[in-house]
Design an enzyme around this catalytic site. Structure first.
Site, PDB file in Angstrom:
ATOM      1  N   GLU A 210      22.328   0.900 -45.819  1.00  0.00           N
ATOM      2  CA  GLU A 210      23.028   2.091 -46.272  1.00  0.00           C
ATOM      3  C   GLU A 210      22.908   2.166 -47.792  1.00  0.00           C
ATOM      4  O   GLU A 210      23.380   1.279 -48.502  1.00  0.00           O
ATOM      5  CB  GLU A 210      24.494   1.932 -45.832  1.00  0.00           C
ATOM      6  CG  GLU A 210      25.432   2.935 -46.316  1.00  0.00           C
ATOM      7  CD  GLU A 210      26.872   2.339 -46.296  1.00  0.00           C
ATOM      8  OE1 GLU A 210      27.087   1.263 -45.696  1.00  0.00           O
ATOM      9  OE2 GLU A 210      27.736   2.956 -46.911  1.00  0.00           O
TER      10      GLU A 210
ATOM     11  N   ASP B 235      33.747   2.354 -43.602  1.00  0.00           N
ATOM     12  CA  ASP B 235      32.629   3.284 -43.808  1.00  0.00           C
ATOM     13  C   ASP B 235      31.355   2.734 -43.182  1.00  0.00           C
ATOM     14  O   ASP B 235      30.586   3.457 -42.541  1.00  0.00           O
ATOM     15  CB  ASP B 235      32.382   3.503 -45.306  1.00  0.00           C
ATOM     16  CG  ASP B 235      33.349   4.547 -45.854  1.00  0.00           C
ATOM     17  OD1 ASP B 235      34.047   5.168 -45.020  1.00  0.00           O
ATOM     18  OD2 ASP B 235      33.400   4.707 -47.097  1.00  0.00           O
TER      19      ASP B 235
ATOM     20  N   ASP C 111      32.859  -2.765 -43.937  1.00  0.00           N
ATOM     21  CA  ASP C 111      34.120  -2.021 -44.058  1.00  0.00           C
ATOM     22  C   ASP C 111      34.094  -0.841 -43.086  1.00  0.00           C
ATOM     23  O   ASP C 111      33.157  -0.673 -42.307  1.00  0.00           O
ATOM     24  CB  ASP C 111      34.321  -1.553 -45.514  1.00  0.00           C
ATOM     25  CG  ASP C 111      33.151  -0.740 -46.027  1.00  0.00           C
ATOM     26  OD1 ASP C 111      32.343  -0.273 -45.190  1.00  0.00           O
ATOM     27  OD2 ASP C 111      33.014  -0.580 -47.250  1.00  0.00           O
TER      28      ASP C 111
ATOM     29  N   ASP D 264      27.781  -2.037 -44.740  1.00  0.00           N
ATOM     30  CA  ASP D 264      28.870  -2.784 -45.363  1.00  0.00           C
ATOM     31  C   ASP D 264      29.903  -3.181 -44.315  1.00  0.00           C
ATOM     32  O   ASP D 264      30.094  -2.485 -43.318  1.00  0.00           O
ATOM     33  CB  ASP D 264      29.560  -1.912 -46.431  1.00  0.00           C
ATOM     34  CG  ASP D 264      28.637  -1.680 -47.622  1.00  0.00           C
ATOM     35  OD1 ASP D 264      27.634  -2.414 -47.735  1.00  0.00           O
ATOM     36  OD2 ASP D 264      28.904  -0.749 -48.403  1.00  0.00           O
TER      37      ASP D 264
END
Ligand code: 0R9
Length: 690
Positions: free
Chosen positions: A475, A552, A550, A548
């Site tokens: 990403e 997102d 997280d 990541d």
């Protein structure tokens, strides 16, 4: 039928660098090749000068030599010698001559002598003032008139004719020993210096001697000289081709300064014919099997052939073939016959040995690639093709050779199973090799084709095979940069996706078609989408979504999984889709660092590794782009230390999955809300250490 027709031929080498093969004699470019299969010898049939057919004068030959001998270069020059020695060979093949002498003189003359019947010298009925000899020497296309009176069938006895040699020689002298008398006649540039004369008695002697020197006006002063090496090899090959003749060679020592491998004098006689020749040619190479496969066959009225074949283990093979002692450097129908016979017999042998399945892929090329083969055929009225007429075109020759070789090869294989099986295994290996090479070529071709179409953002790996290759979908550019540094460039490719990934479950067809991110991804994968998906074309064995650690990141991962689920479900079924598990925390204390993938893992590590020590330093990664390349490598990318989650579609849960994807990712927000309320827990994950 002269016994000579049973005799062997030899061949013009193809990969001759590897084998010490004699140089092929040049092919006569014009005119029919000689027919050595006589029904009765001319003498027996009452040959006289009246049978000589007169067609043209010699002037055209000097004006356009290329039309008759294919040019005026070195090769063409040696055609002259080929014509003369072939005339002598005809006499030997017809059973009338037993030896031929070739002498190279220091002044550029070459003399060829045979102990045949001697060219007829009686006056010609149409030209009573001229001898048959003179007509033969001075008239284009004059030769034996092979009408039914003399020969069974028509066909040129000679190639371009000795008259062409005469026309292109500065001087040519003929001596004929015939009827106890010695005759002589001399010519310059094709013109007689006088009539044929009796120059003495020739008791207990007969034959023809032709002494000539090529004309420098035609060939150029610098090129009118014969090459001893070439004449030597041409002469020697005739002895191999016909075991019934002895070739006596001699050469002026002055001509041999700096010439390797050519003796001043030598006599060639090879009763073993092609076998002798092949043995000499393959000397020093390792054979797949111990015994040469050789034989000869003659069927009355159907032509004859002789062959010798061996399979060499450590070099490429070659096929050298002749028709009526004339080299057929470009092969032809007789070679096809040999190839077919050998291949069919070997495959049948495999069947008999219960090896039919293994032998099924064998082609003639697999059989012949290592075959050192010599083939000689004698047929009536051969036809040649190609610009240099070096290819035999007579269809019957294929049948003659195939029929002649087939049975003996069957026996050869059956008679020595140990060597036959060795050969079979060796040929099967060649076939396997060929198939493998073709596949590799195909893969390489496809890889090149695809490489040209790869998206610019992709940092590809160097391996082209699917197996072992990995694509990391990351990403953003900054994560992409870290991944590029952390990767193994041989096996790991990186594709950074910028911006938001399209949700394919809620987007329309048009939006999907226009989406650059996904188009890049599809291009990088190479396998196509939907009904066009082809597993074989997938460029990477593992497609790894690395986002990541997280929310997102999880969202982007779910959008990508949705894309794969909808557009390439078989990629998931094939076990190719993975999720990388990057760490979220780094825990450090007293020189020890460990990584935790989420809060729960962090708590577990704090307890297990640091016993709740309050001084443990806990740092949280904001994203992959923030990690050092070596950290990213160690924690997330290196197969030795990383953890991957394989994305699976559970077989008995397919409908539920489709339903869930629609509810979670589809257009209806209410359905999504309801789903989340129903499922407090996440679906199980399959953890794999890969
Ligand atoms: C040294 C090179 N030798 C020859 O050129 C050569 C030609 C040739 C020959 C015959 C015999 N020996 C030869 N050596 C021959 C003889 C007879 C019939 N046919 C052939 C016979 O005695 O009846 N000839 C080649 C062509 C001709 N003879 C012919 F056309 F003159 F017949």
């Amino acid at each position: 039928m002269p016994k000579s027709l049973k005799k062997p031929a030899k061949s013009g080498p193809r990969p001759q660098d590897l084998f010490d093969l004699p140089e092929p004699a040049p092919r006569r470019p014009v005119g029919k090749a000689r027919d050595v299969r006589r029904a009765a010898s001319p003498a027996e049939a009452g040959y006289t000068a009246k049978h000589i057919e007169v067609l043209e004068g010699l002037e055209p030959v000097r004006r356009r030599p290329g039309m008759y001998i294919g040019g005026t270069d070195e090769k063409a020059l040696h055609h002259l010698f080929a014509e003369v020695i072939d005339n002598a060979m005809d006499e030997a093949l017809a059973g009338h001559a037993t030896w031929i002498e070739v002498v190279m003189e220091a002044d550029g003359f070459v003399t060829v002598t045979d102990n045949g019947r001697g060219i007829p010298v009686d006056p010609h009925p149409k030209f009573p003032k001229k001898s048959a000899l003179e007509v033969i020497m001075c008239t284009l296309h004059a030769g034996g008139k092979f009408d039914s009176e003399v020969y069974e069938t028509s066909g040129g006895l000679h190639g371009v004719g000795v008259s062409v040699v005469n026309a292109l020689s500065e001087r040519l002298e003929v001596e004929v020993a015939r009827g106890q008398t010695l005759y002589a006649q001399a010519f310059e540039r094709g013109k007689p210096k006088g009539p044929v004369k009796q120059i003495g008695r020739a008791p207990n002697r007969r034959g023809t001697k032709v002494r000539f020197r090529p004309d420098p006006q035609i060939f150029g002063a610098a090129h009118a000289r014969f090459k001893p090496q070439r004449i030597f090899k041409m002469s020697r090959s005739k002895a191999y081709l016909f075991g019934g003749v002895e070739i006596r060679w001699s050469c002026a020592p002055e001509l041999l300064a700096g010439v390797d491998g050519v003796p001043v004098e030598e006599t060639f006689h090879f009763p073993g014919g092609l076998s002798d020749y092949l043995n000499a040619s393959i000397h020093g190479t390792t054979l797949v099997h111990p015994d040469i496969f050789a034989g000869r066959s003659e069927k009355k009225g159907h032509g004859s052939c002789e062959w010798a074949v061996a399979w060499v283990a450590d070099a490429d093979g070659f096929m050298s073939s002749y028709c009526n002692t004339i080299p057929t450097a470009d092969g032809g129908t007789h070679e096809s016959g040999l190839r077919t016979a050998l291949t069919r017999a070997l495959k049948d042998h495999a069947e008999r040995m219960g090896q039919g399945k293994r032998a099924a892929p064998i082609t003639t090329d697999d059989v012949m690639i290592g075959a050192a083969a010599m083939l000689s055929v004698f047929i009536r009225e051969p036809e040649f093709q190609g610009q240099t007429k070096d290819r035999l075109a007579t269809a019957e020759a294929a049948r003659i050779v195939e029929q002649a070789v087939r049975d003996p090869f069957d026996h050869w294989l059956a008679g020595n199973p140990a060597q036959a099986n060795k050969l079979l295994d060796w040929v099967i290996d060649r076939a396997d090799e060929r198939v493998r090479r073709r596949q590799e070529k195909e893969i390489a071709r496809k890889a090149i084709g695809r490489k040209l179409k790869l998206p610019g953002k992709l940092t590809d790996c160097t391996n082209t095979a699917q197996e072992g290759a990995e694509l990391f979908i990351v990403e953003g550019d900054s994560a992409g940069g870290s991944a590029k540094h952390a990767r193994n460039r041989t096996s790991q490719a990186v594709l950074p996706l910028r911006g938001k990934i399209l949700n394919v479950a809620s987007a329309g067809r048009d939006k999907l078609a226009q989406n650059q991110q996904l188009a890049d991804l599809v291009q990088a994968l190479g396998c196509g989408t939907g009904a066009h998906y082809r597993e074989d074309d997938l460029r990477y064995g593992r497609v790894i979504i690395m986002t990541d650690a997280d929310v997102d990141g999880a969202h982007i991962a779910s959008l990508l999984i949705t894309f794969f689920y909808r557009q390439m479900p078989r990629l998931i079924d094939g076990g190719h889709l993975y999720l990388a598990v990057p760490p979220l925390f780094k825990l450090t204390h007293g020189g020890k660092s460990v990584y935790a993938r989420d809060d729960a893992h962090k708590d577990e590590l704090l307890k297990k590794e640091f016993h709740h020590n309050a001084k443990v330093e806990i740092s949280r990664f904001k994203g992959l782009g923030e990690m050092m390349a070596n950290q990213l490598k160690e924690t997330t990318m290196d197969p030795k230390t990383r953890t991957l989650l394989r994305v699976v579609l559970l077989a008995d849960d397919r409908e539920d999955t489709a339903d869930s994807v629609e509810r979670l990712m589809g257009t209806k927000a209410e359905a999504r809300f309801a789903f989340i309320q129903e499922h407090a827990e996440f679906a199980s994950e399959e953890l794999l250490d890969v």
